[in-house]
Design a protein around this motif. Structure first.
Motif, PDB file in Angstrom:
ATOM      1  N   LYS A 174      -8.299  -4.657  -7.379  1.00  0.00           N
ATOM      2  CA  LYS A 174      -9.513  -5.375  -7.217  1.00  0.00           C
ATOM      3  C   LYS A 174     -10.995  -4.864  -7.287  1.00  0.00           C
ATOM      4  O   LYS A 174     -11.780  -5.507  -7.729  1.00  0.00           O
ATOM      5  N   HIS A 175     -10.945  -3.544  -6.882  1.00  0.00           N
ATOM      6  CA  HIS A 175     -12.383  -3.016  -6.968  1.00  0.00           C
ATOM      7  C   HIS A 175     -12.259  -1.625  -7.834  1.00  0.00           C
ATOM      8  O   HIS A 175     -13.353  -1.216  -7.887  1.00  0.00           O
ATOM      9  N   GLY A 176     -11.195  -1.340  -8.382  1.00  0.00           N
ATOM     10  CA  GLY A 176     -11.014  -0.026  -9.101  1.00  0.00           C
ATOM     11  C   GLY A 176     -11.980   0.109 -10.466  1.00  0.00           C
ATOM     12  O   GLY A 176     -12.336  -0.972 -10.885  1.00  0.00           O
ATOM     13  N   GLY A 177     -12.034   1.376 -11.035  1.00  0.00           N
ATOM     14  CA  GLY A 177     -12.950   1.415 -12.013  1.00  0.00           C
ATOM     15  C   GLY A 177     -12.769   3.198 -12.478  1.00  0.00           C
ATOM     16  O   GLY A 177     -12.360   3.838 -11.649  1.00  0.00           O
ATOM     17  N   VAL A 178     -13.379   3.268 -13.595  1.00  0.00           N
ATOM     18  CA  VAL A 178     -13.632   4.796 -13.823  1.00  0.00           C
ATOM     19  C   VAL A 178     -15.049   5.280 -14.122  1.00  0.00           C
ATOM     20  O   VAL A 178     -15.368   6.354 -14.212  1.00  0.00           O
ATOM     21  N   ARG A 232      -1.294   6.309  -5.897  1.00  0.00           N
ATOM     22  CA  ARG A 232      -0.867   7.382  -4.880  1.00  0.00           C
ATOM     23  C   ARG A 232      -1.967   8.201  -4.502  1.00  0.00           C
ATOM     24  O   ARG A 232      -2.125   8.474  -3.181  1.00  0.00           O
ATOM     25  N   ASP A 233      -2.819   8.422  -5.341  1.00  0.00           N
ATOM     26  CA  ASP A 233      -3.951   9.160  -5.120  1.00  0.00           C
ATOM     27  C   ASP A 233      -4.962   8.609  -4.176  1.00  0.00           C
ATOM     28  O   ASP A 233      -5.509   9.225  -3.227  1.00  0.00           O
ATOM     29  N   ILE A 234      -5.095   7.155  -4.284  1.00  0.00           N
ATOM     30  CA  ILE A 234      -5.847   6.372  -3.534  1.00  0.00           C
ATOM     31  C   ILE A 234      -5.375   6.418  -2.242  1.00  0.00           C
ATOM     32  O   ILE A 234      -5.989   6.620  -1.156  1.00  0.00           O
ATOM     33  N   SER A 235      -4.244   6.083  -2.156  1.00  0.00           N
ATOM     34  CA  SER A 235      -3.193   6.175  -0.700  1.00  0.00           C
ATOM     35  C   SER A 235      -3.642   7.244   0.022  1.00  0.00           C
ATOM     36  O   SER A 235      -3.745   7.260   1.283  1.00  0.00           O
ATOM     37  N   ALA A 276      -8.624  -9.108   4.957  1.00  0.00           N
ATOM     38  CA  ALA A 276      -7.588  -9.989   4.421  1.00  0.00           C
ATOM     39  C   ALA A 276      -6.218  -9.040   4.580  1.00  0.00           C
ATOM     40  O   ALA A 276      -6.176  -8.146   4.127  1.00  0.00           O
ATOM     41  N   ALA A 277      -5.236  -9.630   5.432  1.00  0.00           N
ATOM     42  CA  ALA A 277      -4.120  -8.720   5.345  1.00  0.00           C
ATOM     43  C   ALA A 277      -3.441  -8.547   3.792  1.00  0.00           C
ATOM     44  O   ALA A 277      -3.553  -9.339   3.010  1.00  0.00           O
ATOM     45  N   PRO A 278      -3.121  -7.228   3.454  1.00  0.00           N
ATOM     46  CA  PRO A 278      -2.649  -7.227   2.167  1.00  0.00           C
ATOM     47  C   PRO A 278      -1.425  -7.857   1.865  1.00  0.00           C
ATOM     48  O   PRO A 278      -0.538  -8.085   2.660  1.00  0.00           O
ATOM     49  N   TYR A 279      -1.706  -8.623   0.642  1.00  0.00           N
ATOM     50  CA  TYR A 279      -0.704  -9.775   0.517  1.00  0.00           C
ATOM     51  C   TYR A 279       0.271  -9.231  -0.335  1.00  0.00           C
ATOM     52  O   TYR A 279       0.277  -8.738  -1.279  1.00  0.00           O
ATOM     53  N   THR A 280       1.425  -9.091   0.313  1.00  0.00           N
ATOM     54  CA  THR A 280       2.705  -8.785  -0.797  1.00  0.00           C
ATOM     55  C   THR A 280       3.826 -10.054  -0.742  1.00  0.00           C
ATOM     56  O   THR A 280       3.794 -10.622   0.193  1.00  0.00           O
ATOM     57  N   ARG A 281       3.919 -10.197  -1.958  1.00  0.00           N
ATOM     58  CA  ARG A 281       4.853 -11.486  -2.280  1.00  0.00           C
ATOM     59  C   ARG A 281       6.169 -11.258  -1.668  1.00  0.00           C
ATOM     60  O   ARG A 281       6.646  -9.894  -1.705  1.00  0.00           O
ATOM     61  N   VAL A 327      -2.067  -1.477   0.076  1.00  0.00           N
ATOM     62  CA  VAL A 327      -3.564  -1.729   0.102  1.00  0.00           C
ATOM     63  C   VAL A 327      -4.051  -0.862  -0.908  1.00  0.00           C
ATOM     64  O   VAL A 327      -5.202  -1.228  -1.454  1.00  0.00           O
ATOM     65  N   ALA A 328      -3.785   0.352  -1.175  1.00  0.00           N
ATOM     66  CA  ALA A 328      -4.261   1.006  -2.273  1.00  0.00           C
ATOM     67  C   ALA A 328      -4.163   0.356  -3.696  1.00  0.00           C
ATOM     68  O   ALA A 328      -5.007   0.480  -4.199  1.00  0.00           O
ATOM     69  N   GLU A 329      -2.931  -0.189  -3.688  1.00  0.00           N
ATOM     70  CA  GLU A 329      -2.596  -0.912  -5.141  1.00  0.00           C
ATOM     71  C   GLU A 329      -3.774  -2.109  -5.251  1.00  0.00           C
ATOM     72  O   GLU A 329      -4.360  -2.332  -6.142  1.00  0.00           O
TER      73      GLU A 329
END
Lengths: 304, 444
Positions: free
Chosen positions: B289-293, B270-273, A14-19, B282-284
């Protein structure tokens, strides 16, 4: 950029959704804040339209020619509405009055029908109808079907009042009802006389009702000094009643009459004004006879 | 310092004016989002004359009537780096809240986390010459505190009396009216970079709002997310925001320490990016959605699409396992927690009776963070959410809004600060006059 290969749907991310988050411009922001200012809202939504309307009205009215035209138009419209068939009053019906009185009322009201009901002044008509002496109360109303209905409550004459040269019919409350040409026209009604006699009409009626046994002999009642009554019987006899409690005094006189046949004697007047002691005024001849029989004076032989 | 005293007093007067009008805006300028809440104060509660704080910790007398958040622009580390962008973001938030509330608001209370807050503990003492403590005496003892050199270009943000002591009796909350010989006070002073404050004031002023108060986000998020006994017994609130992580320590219902670590959730993103070479958006999204530690074996098999729009099939179809994502996120989160730990150590947090730690802020929502934090910070860690405030939309009840909610509470019952007491009159003229009178009395 268009991809060369069409990806299968299931692995397509899915395209990253940016509001979408556009910022308002400074002007827009200020405009919104201005609109949220209560006074400004009131000014724009209420004051401004009101001022505009008032201004336009004033502008139109300022020209006398145009103002006159508007006034004429308005009055013509008003006229047209008032003169509609539905508002027209065509008949005058007077109820509760004798034919003579009805004629008098009709003449007094002086309405020319048909007339628009808007033009009829009911209060004035009522006052006019009530100004007639024979009318006790008048009710004026406009009924459906264009009828102007006047409901009259008539005064009923119960006494004849001789006032100077005139004879006046008077109702039970003393209100004058009508004039009378001759006493014989209403011989059935008792006669009262004297100044202010009509104001005590109620008392006169009470006295007449009490004086039932001598009713045939009563010529009339005379009000003396606006405070008490005299009953005038035939042969010029008078029954002088007190101002206070005349009915009781009359009762006593009637009792005397029954016992002693008082009124048949040769008496000019019976004075009942002083309650404990009725006073009889004898006729001159009767007085001489009485004194002679008591031996107080000698009988004088007539030289004739 | 006198300059700031006057400007703070002006802000306090503005706040009173706003409360008089009944509506006030709450503005939380964060690095990742800007939140704006409109509070409507209930006049009837004030008319009823409730003494002190009132029921429900003072929340019953206000209501949120408008709430809006927007993506923050031009804010880094909780400081404004691009004025016009930030101004636009504030405008967006305020306009949306205004639209919701259908009310125009002219006064705003602002909080932000940047400006390198530094804590100082001050102490002051005066002689009472016998008699009862008056408001004037409180002002005098506050003025008697020795202020350490704050450094160039630094201003006082908070100066709160924490404790009063009268002779040998300490721990007085309000000494007024009590008799004693010596009045001493402890004050907690929070200094902040003056330019940062000035930028914030300028930005808010450009939006036609008057600033009715400023507060440190470390303080207000502690107010919102620590429960009453934690505030009483001693606890630390760690507000993990986007650009910075604020630390505040509360004891006996007063903040006694505040600091901030200039690292936050944005750094993780930023690290993910960087690590996966994907755009920040996308990184955010991957992080939230899937992040964790804490990685488990299951996470090796969970593949995450990274996507892309380059047109290159290989590049656009890349996938990454969740373990890899966790492997990128964990070191940064650990670093943030280590830095926080250092702050707490510097403050002597270990010596508090109750070493409760409350994690709040948007970045505290990373799954498994409580385990990691317990390992680094200490055993007593819990996740904190802000208090429930009347009228607050469901979307704004998460931990990311703890500083905004805390600011609401702060606006409703502000803590007494140094400038809330009357300015000290110079005692000299009165004394000299008295001396002259005494001289006259003695000699005539």
């Amino acid at each position: 950029m268009q991809s060369v290969i069409r990806r299968p749907r299931h692995i397509r991310p899915a395209a990253p959704y940016t509001r979408r988050d556009p910022a308002p411009s400074r002007l827009q922001y200020r405009w919104q804040r201005l609109w949220l200012t209560p006074f400004w809202r009131f000014a724009i939504r209420v004051l401004l339209p009101f001022a505009l309307l008032a201004g336009i009205a004033a502008l139109v009215w300022s020209d006398p020619l145009r103002a006159g035209a508007i006034k004429a138009h308005v009055s013509a419209m008003q006229e047209a509405v008032q003169n509609r068939q539905e508002f027209l009053t065509t008949t005058l019906s007077i109820e509760g009055a004798s034919p003579d009185l009805a004629d008098a009322v009709r003449k007094k009201l002086n309405v020319t029908l048909p007339m628009s009901s808007f033009d009829l002044d009911l209060a004035a008509l009522r006052t006019a109808a009530q100004s007639l002496p024979a009318v006790a109360e008048a009710q004026v109303q406009i009924r459906s079907g264009g009828v102007l209905r006047v409901q009259i409550t008539e005064r009923i004459p119960v006494l004849v009042w001789r006032k100077g040269e005139h004879l006046i019919l008077v109702d039970s409350e003393g209100h004058p009802v009508a004039g009378l040409h001759a006493r014989s026209d209403r011989a059935d009604l008792p006669l009262i006389a004297g100044q202010g006699a009509n104001e005590a009409a109620g008392e006169a009626l009470d006295i007449l009702a009490t004086a039932g046994p001598i009713a045939g002999r009563i010529q009339g009642l005379v009000r003396m000094g606006q405070r008490r009554w005299d009953i005038v019987l035939d042969y010029g006899q008078r029954l002088m009643l007190p101002a206070e409690n005349p009915i009781a005094a009359l009762d006593r006189a009637l009792a005397l009459d029954q016992a002693e046949r008082l009124f048949d004697r040769d008496i000019l007047a019976i004075d009942l004004r002083y309650g404990p002691r009725p006073v009889l005024r004898l006729a001159p001849y009767a007085l001489t006879k009485r004194q002679e029989s008591l031996g107080l004076i000698k009988p004088v032989e007539s030289s004739l | 310092m006198s300059d700031l005293y006057h400007s703070q007093r002006a802000m306090r007067d503005m706040r009173k004016a706003a409360l008089q009008r009944g509506v006030i805006a709450i503005l939380d300028i964060g690095s990742s989002k800007i939140a704006c809440l409109f509070l409507k104060f209930d006049e009837s509660a004030r008319a009823r004359g409730i003494d002190g704080v009132g029921p429900m910790a003072g929340q019953s007398n206000f209501k949120v009537i408008g709430a809006a958040t927007t993506r923050s622009r031009g804010v880094r580390f909780g400081e404004i780096s691009m004025m016009t962008e930030t101004e636009r973001a504030i405008r967006t938030a305020v306009q949306a809240a205004q639209k919701m509330a259908n009310v125009r608001v002219d006064h705003a209370i602002v909080t932000f986390s940047g400006g390198e807050p530094r804590s100082y503990g001050l102490a002051g003492q005066i002689d009472m010459q016998g008699g009862e403590v008056s408001e004037q005496d409180v002002a005098r003892v506050l003025a008697a505190c020795d202020v350490p050199p704050l450094g160039d270009g630094r201003e006082v943000l908070h100066a709160q009396p924490v404790n009063f002591a009268l002779d040998h009796r300490s721990g007085l909350a309000d000494p007024r009216g009590q008799a004693g010989g010596t009045l001493a006070c402890d004050m907690h002073l929070l200094s902040i970079d003056a330019d940062v404050v000035r930028n914030v004031l300028y930005c808010v002023g450009r939006c036609d709002l008057e600033v009715a108060g400023i507060a440190s986000s470390a303080y207000v998020s502690g107010v919102a997310s620590l429960v009453e006994d934690e505030q009483e017994l001693g606890a630390a609130c760690i507000d993990m925001g986007g650009g910075s992580t604020s630390v505040s320590i509360f004891m006996k219902k007063h903040m006694i320490f505040a600091d901030s670590v200039r690292m936050g959730g944005d750094h993780v993103t930023r690290d993910i990016s960087k690590g996966l070479s994907v755009p920040m958006a996308v990184a955010e999204r991957m992080k939230t959605k899937h992040g964790g530690v804490v990685a488990t074996s299951m996470d090796d098999r969970e593949m995450i699409d990274m996507g892309g729009d380059s047109g290159d099939y290989e590049h656009d179809m890349r996938q990454v396992s969740r373990t890899e994502l966790i492997g990128i996120m964990r070191p940064r989160v650990e670093e943030i927690l280590e830095e926080t730990r250092a702050c707490l150590d510097a403050a002597g947090f270990d010596s508090l009776p109750s070493r409760q730690i409350v994690l709040t802020g948007g970045s505290s929502q990373i799954p498994g963070l409580d385990d990691l934090a317990a390992r680094i910070l200490g055993q007593r860690v819990r996740m904190g959410r802000p208090l429930r405030v009347q009228g607050l939309p469901q979307a704004a009840t998460g931990p990311a809004f703890s500083s905004a909610v805390g600011l609401c509470l702060f606006a409703a019952n502000p803590q007494d600060e140094w400038w809330d007491f009357e300015a000290l009159h110079s005692p000299y003229p009165a004394r000299s006059l008295r001396r002259a009178v005494r001289w006259l009395r003695d000699n005539w």
